[in-house]
Design a protein around this motif. Structure first.
Motif, PDB file in Angstrom:
ATOM      1  N   ILE A 270       4.115  79.780  54.160  1.00  0.00           N
ATOM      2  CA  ILE A 270       4.796  79.220  52.991  1.00  0.00           C
ATOM      3  C   ILE A 270       3.953  79.506  51.750  1.00  0.00           C
ATOM      4  CG2 ILE A 270       5.685  77.130  51.894  1.00  0.00           C
ATOM      5  CD1 ILE A 270       6.105  75.988  54.703  1.00  0.00           C
ATOM      6  N   GLU A 271       2.689  79.048  51.780  1.00  0.00           N
ATOM      7  CA  GLU A 271       1.757  79.391  50.715  1.00  0.00           C
ATOM      8  C   GLU A 271       1.089  80.726  51.057  1.00  0.00           C
ATOM      9  OE1 GLU A 271      -0.732  75.975  50.435  1.00  0.00           O
ATOM     10  OE2 GLU A 271       0.783  74.783  49.398  1.00  0.00           O
ATOM     11  N   ASP A 272       0.109  81.140  50.252  1.00  0.00           N
ATOM     12  CA  ASP A 272      -0.434  82.497  50.378  1.00  0.00           C
ATOM     13  C   ASP A 272      -1.730  82.544  51.191  1.00  0.00           C
ATOM     14  OD1 ASP A 272       1.624  83.299  48.705  1.00  0.00           O
ATOM     15  OD2 ASP A 272       0.400  83.172  46.895  1.00  0.00           O
ATOM     16  N   THR A 273      -1.936  83.663  51.854  1.00  0.00           N
ATOM     17  CA  THR A 273      -3.245  84.003  52.414  1.00  0.00           C
ATOM     18  C   THR A 273      -4.100  84.509  51.260  1.00  0.00           C
ATOM     19  OG1 THR A 273      -2.248  84.608  54.532  1.00  0.00           O
ATOM     20  CG2 THR A 273      -4.453  85.481  54.065  1.00  0.00           C
ATOM     21  N   MET A 274      -5.349  84.011  51.166  1.00  0.00           N
ATOM     22  CA  MET A 274      -6.184  84.294  50.005  1.00  0.00           C
ATOM     23  C   MET A 274      -7.520  84.905  50.421  1.00  0.00           C
ATOM     24  SD  MET A 274      -4.270  83.032  47.486  1.00  0.00           S
ATOM     25  CE  MET A 274      -5.405  82.862  46.122  1.00  0.00           C
ATOM     26  N   VAL A 275      -7.885  86.005  49.782  1.00  0.00           N
ATOM     27  CA  VAL A 275      -9.196  86.625  49.964  1.00  0.00           C
ATOM     28  C   VAL A 275      -9.839  86.707  48.590  1.00  0.00           C
ATOM     29  CG1 VAL A 275     -10.441  88.698  50.682  1.00  0.00           C
ATOM     30  CG2 VAL A 275      -8.424  87.944  51.963  1.00  0.00           C
ATOM     31  N   GLY A 276     -11.055  86.155  48.448  1.00  0.00           N
ATOM     32  CA  GLY A 276     -11.702  86.061  47.146  1.00  0.00           C
ATOM     33  C   GLY A 276     -12.244  87.379  46.632  1.00  0.00           C
ATOM     34  N   ASN A 277     -13.082  87.293  45.610  1.00  0.00           N
ATOM     35  CA  ASN A 277     -13.692  88.479  45.002  1.00  0.00           C
ATOM     36  C   ASN A 277     -14.911  88.940  45.795  1.00  0.00           C
ATOM     37  OD1 ASN A 277     -11.912  88.447  42.710  1.00  0.00           O
ATOM     38  ND2 ASN A 277     -13.126  86.779  41.862  1.00  0.00           N
ATOM     39  N   ASN A 278     -15.115  90.262  45.826  1.00  0.00           N
ATOM     40  CA  ASN A 278     -16.289  90.866  46.451  1.00  0.00           C
ATOM     41  C   ASN A 278     -16.444  90.442  47.914  1.00  0.00           C
ATOM     42  OD1 ASN A 278     -19.861  90.795  46.181  1.00  0.00           O
ATOM     43  ND2 ASN A 278     -18.573  92.605  46.346  1.00  0.00           N
ATOM     44  N   VAL A 279     -15.334  90.361  48.607  1.00  0.00           N
ATOM     45  CA  VAL A 279     -15.333  90.102  50.051  1.00  0.00           C
ATOM     46  C   VAL A 279     -15.319  91.449  50.763  1.00  0.00           C
ATOM     47  CG1 VAL A 279     -14.002  89.169  51.983  1.00  0.00           C
ATOM     48  CG2 VAL A 279     -14.202  87.877  49.848  1.00  0.00           C
TER      49      VAL A 279
ATOM     50  N   VAL B  44      -3.303  97.005  57.482  1.00  0.00           N
ATOM     51  CA  VAL B  44      -1.968  96.465  57.229  1.00  0.00           C
ATOM     52  C   VAL B  44      -2.146  95.129  56.512  1.00  0.00           C
ATOM     53  CG1 VAL B  44       0.191  95.659  58.245  1.00  0.00           C
ATOM     54  CG2 VAL B  44      -1.013  97.596  59.265  1.00  0.00           C
ATOM     55  N   ILE B  45      -1.670  95.067  55.293  1.00  0.00           N
ATOM     56  CA  ILE B  45      -1.844  93.875  54.464  1.00  0.00           C
ATOM     57  C   ILE B  45      -0.478  93.263  54.175  1.00  0.00           C
ATOM     58  CG2 ILE B  45      -2.920  92.926  52.394  1.00  0.00           C
ATOM     59  CD1 ILE B  45      -4.848  94.539  54.155  1.00  0.00           C
ATOM     60  N   GLY B  46      -0.284  92.032  54.662  1.00  0.00           N
ATOM     61  CA  GLY B  46       0.959  91.324  54.354  1.00  0.00           C
ATOM     62  C   GLY B  46       1.992  91.330  55.448  1.00  0.00           C
TER      63      GLY B  46
ATOM     64  N   THR C 213      -0.710 100.298  54.927  1.00  0.00           N
ATOM     65  CA  THR C 213       0.590  99.671  54.696  1.00  0.00           C
ATOM     66  C   THR C 213       0.394  98.374  53.917  1.00  0.00           C
ATOM     67  OG1 THR C 213       1.492 100.594  56.743  1.00  0.00           O
ATOM     68  CG2 THR C 213       2.667  98.737  55.764  1.00  0.00           C
ATOM     69  N   ILE C 214       0.976  98.344  52.721  1.00  0.00           N
ATOM     70  CA  ILE C 214       0.942  97.150  51.877  1.00  0.00           C
ATOM     71  C   ILE C 214       2.368  96.594  51.822  1.00  0.00           C
ATOM     72  CG2 ILE C 214       0.366  96.209  49.619  1.00  0.00           C
ATOM     73  CD1 ILE C 214      -2.031  97.452  51.081  1.00  0.00           C
ATOM     74  N   TYR C 215       2.578  95.416  52.386  1.00  0.00           N
ATOM     75  CA  TYR C 215       3.921  94.828  52.419  1.00  0.00           C
ATOM     76  C   TYR C 215       4.348  94.312  51.032  1.00  0.00           C
ATOM     77  CZ  TYR C 215       4.662  94.787  57.528  1.00  0.00           C
ATOM     78  OH  TYR C 215       4.879  95.126  58.849  1.00  0.00           O
ATOM     79  N   HIS C 216       5.569  93.826  50.975  1.00  0.00           N
ATOM     80  CA  HIS C 216       6.169  93.342  49.739  1.00  0.00           C
ATOM     81  C   HIS C 216       5.392  92.166  49.133  1.00  0.00           C
ATOM     82  CE1 HIS C 216       7.812  91.156  53.169  1.00  0.00           C
ATOM     83  NE2 HIS C 216       8.011  90.132  52.365  1.00  0.00           N
ATOM     84  N   ASN C 217       5.317  92.162  47.821  1.00  0.00           N
ATOM     85  CA  ASN C 217       4.757  91.069  47.009  1.00  0.00           C
ATOM     86  C   ASN C 217       3.245  90.859  47.176  1.00  0.00           C
ATOM     87  OD1 ASN C 217       7.326  90.394  45.944  1.00  0.00           O
ATOM     88  ND2 ASN C 217       7.783  89.188  47.783  1.00  0.00           N
ATOM     89  N   VAL C 218       2.594  91.698  47.962  1.00  0.00           N
ATOM     90  CA  VAL C 218       1.141  91.572  48.118  1.00  0.00           C
ATOM     91  C   VAL C 218       0.455  91.904  46.787  1.00  0.00           C
ATOM     92  CG1 VAL C 218      -0.880  92.647  49.205  1.00  0.00           C
ATOM     93  CG2 VAL C 218       1.099  91.988  50.590  1.00  0.00           C
ATOM     94  N   VAL C 219      -0.618  91.171  46.497  1.00  0.00           N
ATOM     95  CA  VAL C 219      -1.385  91.394  45.265  1.00  0.00           C
ATOM     96  C   VAL C 219      -2.803  91.801  45.648  1.00  0.00           C
ATOM     97  CG1 VAL C 219      -2.277  90.371  43.141  1.00  0.00           C
ATOM     98  CG2 VAL C 219      -0.007  89.720  43.990  1.00  0.00           C
ATOM     99  N   ILE C 220      -3.233  92.945  45.178  1.00  0.00           N
ATOM    100  CA  ILE C 220      -4.589  93.447  45.436  1.00  0.00           C
ATOM    101  C   ILE C 220      -5.275  93.630  44.092  1.00  0.00           C
ATOM    102  CG2 ILE C 220      -5.941  95.380  46.336  1.00  0.00           C
ATOM    103  CD1 ILE C 220      -3.720  95.751  48.417  1.00  0.00           C
ATOM    104  N   GLY C 221      -6.498  93.140  43.978  1.00  0.00           N
ATOM    105  CA  GLY C 221      -7.218  93.168  42.713  1.00  0.00           C
ATOM    106  C   GLY C 221      -7.726  94.541  42.334  1.00  0.00           C
TER     107      GLY C 221
ATOM    108  N   VAL D  96      -2.998  87.526  48.697  1.00  0.00           N
ATOM    109  CA  VAL D  96      -3.626  87.788  47.399  1.00  0.00           C
ATOM    110  C   VAL D  96      -5.092  88.130  47.646  1.00  0.00           C
ATOM    111  CG1 VAL D  96      -4.216  86.870  45.126  1.00  0.00           C
ATOM    112  CG2 VAL D  96      -2.049  86.226  46.213  1.00  0.00           C
ATOM    113  N   ILE D  97      -5.493  89.318  47.252  1.00  0.00           N
ATOM    114  CA  ILE D  97      -6.864  89.801  47.447  1.00  0.00           C
ATOM    115  C   ILE D  97      -7.520  89.965  46.083  1.00  0.00           C
ATOM    116  CG2 ILE D  97      -8.252  91.742  48.274  1.00  0.00           C
ATOM    117  CD1 ILE D  97      -6.133  92.150  50.447  1.00  0.00           C
ATOM    118  N   GLY D  98      -8.750  89.487  45.949  1.00  0.00           N
ATOM    119  CA  GLY D  98      -9.458  89.528  44.677  1.00  0.00           C
ATOM    120  C   GLY D  98      -9.978  90.905  44.317  1.00  0.00           C
ATOM    121  N   ASP D  99     -10.874  90.941  43.352  1.00  0.00           N
ATOM    122  CA  ASP D  99     -11.438  92.193  42.852  1.00  0.00           C
ATOM    123  C   ASP D  99     -12.632  92.640  43.696  1.00  0.00           C
ATOM    124  OD1 ASP D  99      -9.618  92.041  40.737  1.00  0.00           O
ATOM    125  OD2 ASP D  99     -11.044  91.009  39.433  1.00  0.00           O
TER     126      ASP D  99
END
Length: 351
Positions: free
Chosen positions: A220-229, A177-179, A159-167, A202-205
């Protein structure tokens, strides 16, 4: 099937033995057979090397004298890394989906890139964007305006919620469940008031997220996951958590809100991390540890209690309960010693 000559070239390895030998699968030293390739990365398994029936083995140069007769070798600096590379080349995992199934629901405003595959009963919501070659498994839901980067794969029932960004080139396993909403509430006279979570994730590549892991959207701001995590199964990342590039998080680890984890960190299984703290780059935390404060220096940290026999555990627990009493006794003894020392330095008043 791959020839050893091909694999040696791709790995830049030294080939010892039959260059025309073909392998089609990976296997352990103990249970390997013809047509398989194995590896020796831990010296405690060297005992299997002399009688393995694998067609070839990935080893270091120091282990060549222990090889079984007739078995070919690819000599590399790091057999485990070489094993991972060959396992990818020989991977037989099926595609997440093939083509676009007629039962999939795809909103007219969604953007579907070239060569995408969408499985049965998947839902692609309004404004969602799938990059080139994205694979979406059966029953997976991609929410409104979510973006999935090229080459990413979402297994069934993600499940990917609204506005989630996946690299790009991410792999998300079933049940993730993301978002979803972060745990944001205010208490008014004993009643909980929900705080709408208006950020996103926002999830990186090149990330991998395990089965049944949950990552909350930001308050308010975003949860962030970097690249190659890489994140294992059954993990929880709360709202506004930030994870640096190349960090690894093992199963059942939970990270509370607004905590920042640096780059190249390793969190063992079952670790708990308090909210609103920072963990420096390169920190390693062993399994079942509880992190209650910021860790500002690179290193290895532990707080988990290893298993012991029940008798040992009961004895140590009983002693632990006496720590405060023992502390007070030692404190009293120190005070008495100070008085004795002080009195001994006073001149005598007796004739």
């Amino acid at each position: 099937m791959k020839l050893l000559s091909e694999l040696a070239e791709q790995l830049n390895a030294q080939l010892v033995g039959n260059a025309a030998c073909g392998v089609s699968a990976v296997a352990t030293l103990e249970h390997a057979g013809q047509g398989t390739i194995s590896f020796l990365a831990n010296s405690k398994y060297r005992k299997f090397l002399s009688h393995t029936t694998a067609s070839a083995v990935l080893i270091k140069a120091d282990d060549l004298p222990f090889m079984a007769p007739g078995v070919s070798a690819l000599v590399v600096a790091d057999p485990y890394v070489a094993f991972a590379q060959i396992a990818q080349l020989l991977d037989s995992t099926p595609a997440v989906a093939d083509g676009i199934h007629p039962s999939a629901t795809i909103d007219a405003s969604a953007t579907i890139g070239e060569h995408c595959a969408i499985g049965p009963n998947a839902v692609i919501s309004a404004g969602a964007e799938l990059g080139k070659g994205v694979q979406v498994g059966a029953g997976t839901v991609v929410g409104k305006a979510a973006k999935i980067g090229a080459g990413s794969r979402l297994w069934a029932n993600v499940t990917i919620y609204h506005n989630v960004v996946i690299g790009s080139d991410c792999l998300i396993h079933s049940g993730a469940v993301i978002g979803s909403d972060g745990f944001g509430f205010a208490n008014k006279a004993g009643n909980w008031l929900k705080i709408p979570q208006t950020g996103t994730v926002v999830i990186g590549d090149n990330c991998e997220i395990g089965a049944n892991t949950t990552i909350d959207r930001g308050a308010i701001e975003d949860t962030m996951v970097g690249n190659n995590v890489i994140i294992d199964n059954l993990c929880q990342l709360a709202h506004n958590v930030q994870i640096g590039d190349h960090t690894a998080i093992a199963g059942s680890t939970s990270i509370a809100g607004s905590t920042k984890v640096g780059r190249y960190c390793v969190l063992g299984g079952g670790v708990g991390v308090n909210g609103h703290i920072e963990i420096a780059d390169g920190v390693q935390i062993t399994g079942m540890s509880m992190v209650t404060r910021s860790l500002t220096e690179k290193g290895v940290y532990s707080s988990g209690i290893p298993a012991a026999t029940n008798a040992e555990w009961r004895r140590n627990t009983a002693r632990l309960r006496q720590v405060e009493q023992l502390f007070q006794r030692v404190k009293q003894l120190e005070q008495q010693l100070q008085h004795i020392s002080h009195d001994g330095q006073q001149p005598s008043t007796e004739d």
